[in-house]
Design an enzyme around this catalytic site. Structure first.
Site, mmCIF file in Angstrom:
data_model
loop_
_atom_site.group_PDB
_atom_site.id
_atom_site.type_symbol
_atom_site.label_atom_id
_atom_site.label_comp_id
_atom_site.label_asym_id
_atom_site.label_seq_id
_atom_site.Cartn_x
_atom_site.Cartn_y
_atom_site.Cartn_z
ATOM 1 N N SER A 141 -26.823 -10.652 -8.172
ATOM 2 C CA SER A 141 -27.820 -9.831 -8.398
ATOM 3 C C SER A 141 -27.928 -8.580 -8.023
ATOM 4 C CB SER A 141 -29.100 -10.531 -7.624
ATOM 5 O OG SER A 141 -30.491 -9.551 -7.577
ATOM 6 N N TYR A 154 -33.994 -14.446 -0.658
ATOM 7 C CA TYR A 154 -33.165 -14.251 -1.892
ATOM 8 C C TYR A 154 -31.916 -13.198 -1.630
ATOM 9 C CZ TYR A 154 -32.661 -13.661 -6.736
ATOM 10 O OH TYR A 154 -32.175 -13.170 -8.064
HETATM 11 N N1 LIG Z 1 -34.522 -12.734 -13.760
HETATM 12 C C1 LIG Z 1 -33.900 -11.648 -13.050
HETATM 13 O O1 LIG Z 1 -34.431 -10.775 -13.043
HETATM 14 C C2 LIG Z 1 -32.667 -11.937 -12.326
HETATM 15 C C3 LIG Z 1 -32.094 -10.707 -11.712
HETATM 16 C C4 LIG Z 1 -31.029 -11.067 -10.972
HETATM 17 C C5 LIG Z 1 -30.248 -12.190 -10.889
HETATM 18 N N2 LIG Z 1 -30.849 -13.148 -11.544
HETATM 19 C C6 LIG Z 1 -30.324 -14.568 -11.362
HETATM 20 O O2 LIG Z 1 -30.055 -15.163 -12.689
HETATM 21 C C7 LIG Z 1 -29.877 -16.654 -12.359
HETATM 22 C C8 LIG Z 1 -30.637 -17.224 -13.437
HETATM 23 O O3 LIG Z 1 -32.089 -17.243 -13.067
HETATM 24 P P1 LIG Z 1 -33.242 -16.912 -14.383
HETATM 25 O O4 LIG Z 1 -34.012 -15.477 -14.039
HETATM 26 O O5 LIG Z 1 -32.897 -17.198 -15.599
HETATM 27 O O6 LIG Z 1 -34.412 -18.039 -13.630
HETATM 28 P P2 LIG Z 1 -35.185 -19.189 -13.955
HETATM 29 O O7 LIG Z 1 -35.874 -19.530 -12.934
HETATM 30 O O8 LIG Z 1 -35.769 -19.119 -15.427
HETATM 31 O O9 LIG Z 1 -33.673 -20.291 -14.336
HETATM 32 C C9 LIG Z 1 -33.257 -20.591 -12.989
HETATM 33 C C10 LIG Z 1 -32.870 -22.116 -13.517
HETATM 34 O O10 LIG Z 1 -32.354 -22.780 -12.462
HETATM 35 C C11 LIG Z 1 -32.708 -24.092 -12.410
HETATM 36 N N3 LIG Z 1 -32.426 -24.597 -11.086
HETATM 37 C C12 LIG Z 1 -33.395 -24.255 -9.846
HETATM 38 N N4 LIG Z 1 -32.976 -24.920 -8.678
HETATM 39 C C13 LIG Z 1 -32.145 -25.742 -9.414
HETATM 40 C C14 LIG Z 1 -31.410 -26.916 -8.739
HETATM 41 N N5 LIG Z 1 -31.620 -27.185 -7.354
HETATM 42 N N6 LIG Z 1 -30.519 -27.409 -9.503
HETATM 43 C C15 LIG Z 1 -30.341 -27.414 -10.870
HETATM 44 N N7 LIG Z 1 -30.960 -26.609 -11.263
HETATM 45 C C16 LIG Z 1 -31.778 -25.715 -10.737
HETATM 46 C C17 LIG Z 1 -34.167 -23.931 -12.861
HETATM 47 O O11 LIG Z 1 -34.459 -25.323 -13.080
HETATM 48 C C18 LIG Z 1 -34.131 -23.059 -13.890
HETATM 49 O O12 LIG Z 1 -33.695 -23.822 -15.364
HETATM 50 C C19 LIG Z 1 -30.266 -16.686 -11.044
HETATM 51 O O13 LIG Z 1 -29.039 -16.930 -10.154
HETATM 52 C C20 LIG Z 1 -31.040 -15.540 -10.626
HETATM 53 O O14 LIG Z 1 -30.964 -15.334 -9.169
HETATM 54 C C21 LIG Z 1 -31.939 -13.261 -12.150
#
Ligand SMILES: NC(=O)c1ccc[n+]([C@@H]2O[C@H](COP(=O)([O-])OP(=O)(O)OC[C@H]3O[C@@H](n4cnc5c(N)ncnc54)[C@H](O)[C@@H]3O)[C@@H](O)[C@H]2O)c1
Length: 254
Positions: A141, A154
């Protein structure tokens, strides 16, 4: 097609950024296992993509559990007989300063976000070593580089992912296994709902995004997926231990 013939696991692939990565991977020719806790969404995505002719399966997985990760590896091997790409994308984000967070929240965050990447490495690197090649993509991130108020667990987890990526890159470069991470900025997904509440809610954040993200708009999940596809493909063959910052400029002025 840049991923023709490759087999990939995408954790957290049932929605959000992970779903976009699954869609881009299959469109680029990969066979994919979607590994997520969300059975309904994961199965629906797999069915939709199968009906389009893609080679994709859902396997219910809790990435914080070693037994679950072993079962995921065995399912992937049983289905495809090999594994080329692991995209460690699953994560949770529960806001709070350390005085606001429970020990359970801290532990759960570290287990889902960081321990999962250790366990996936532990149980999939040996397959890649046997095959003589592999690409591991960890989802970091902008918070791998910059902290934010009331986001301690986080932010700590995302900092750890950057250094785990670098450590694994050093350990497995000799095996032709590349380990990189993607560091996105603000992407408008469910993950951010609680985070956005710190700033007055999602609508407020999106209206005033230029104050934190210089491009002034949310990043589309498909834009992060393109970076993942690049790191999964041989186009990035000289890259390992690299954080690829895809943050709309957040860290440029930090
Ligand atoms: N959305 C943002 O702004 C952003 C920014 C930087 C980094 N990220 C990173 O991107 C990645 C995806 O995030 P996103 O925004 O799509 O979030 P999201 O919540 O839409 O998706 C996350 C997914 O992970 C799954 N998950 C959670 N716990 C789990 C577990 N124990 N076992 C299996 N699956 C599990 C959830 O069910 C979900 O489908 C993450 O690593 C997040 O930290 C997101």
């Amino acid at each position: 097609m840049r991923l023709e013939g490759k087999v990939a696991i995408v954790t957290g692939g049932a929605r959000g950024i992970g779903e976009a990565i699954v869609r881009d991977f299959v469109a680029e020719g990969a066979s994919v296992v979607i590994a997520d806790l969300l059975e309904t969404e994961g199965n629906a995505l797999a069915t939709e993509l199968q009906e389009m002719g893609y080679d994709v399966y859902f396997h219910k997985t809790d990435v914080s559990s070693e037994d679950s990760i072993k079962a995921l590896r065995n399912f992937t091997l049983g289905t495809f007989s090999k594994l080329d790409v692991v995209c460690n994308n699953a994560a949770i984000n529960i806001p709070g300063a350390v005085t606001e967070l429970s020990e359970d929240t801290w532990t759960r965050t570290m287990d889902v976000n960081v321990k999962s990447q250790f366990l996936m490495g532990k149980h999939t690197v040996p397959l890649m070593q046997k095959q003589g090649k592999g690409s591991i993509i960890n989802m970091g991130s902008a918070n791998s580089f910059v902290a934010e108020p009331r986001l301690s667990a986080y932010v700590a987890s995302k900092g750890a992912i950057l250094m785990l990526t670098r450590a694994m890159a050093l350990d497995y470069a000799k095996d032709n296994i590349r380990v990189n991470c993607i560091c996105p900025g603000w992407v408008d997904t469910t993950l951010n709902d609680a985070h956005a509440e710190l700033y007055g809610g999602r609508d407020v954040v999106l209206q005033d995004l230029s104050s934190i993200q210089p491009i002034g708009r949310a990043i589309n999940p498909s834009e992060i997926a393109k970076v993942a596809t690049f790191l999964a493909s041989d186009d990035s063959s000289c890259m390992t231990g690299s954080p690829v910052i895809a943050d709309g400029g957040i860290t440029a002025g930090a």
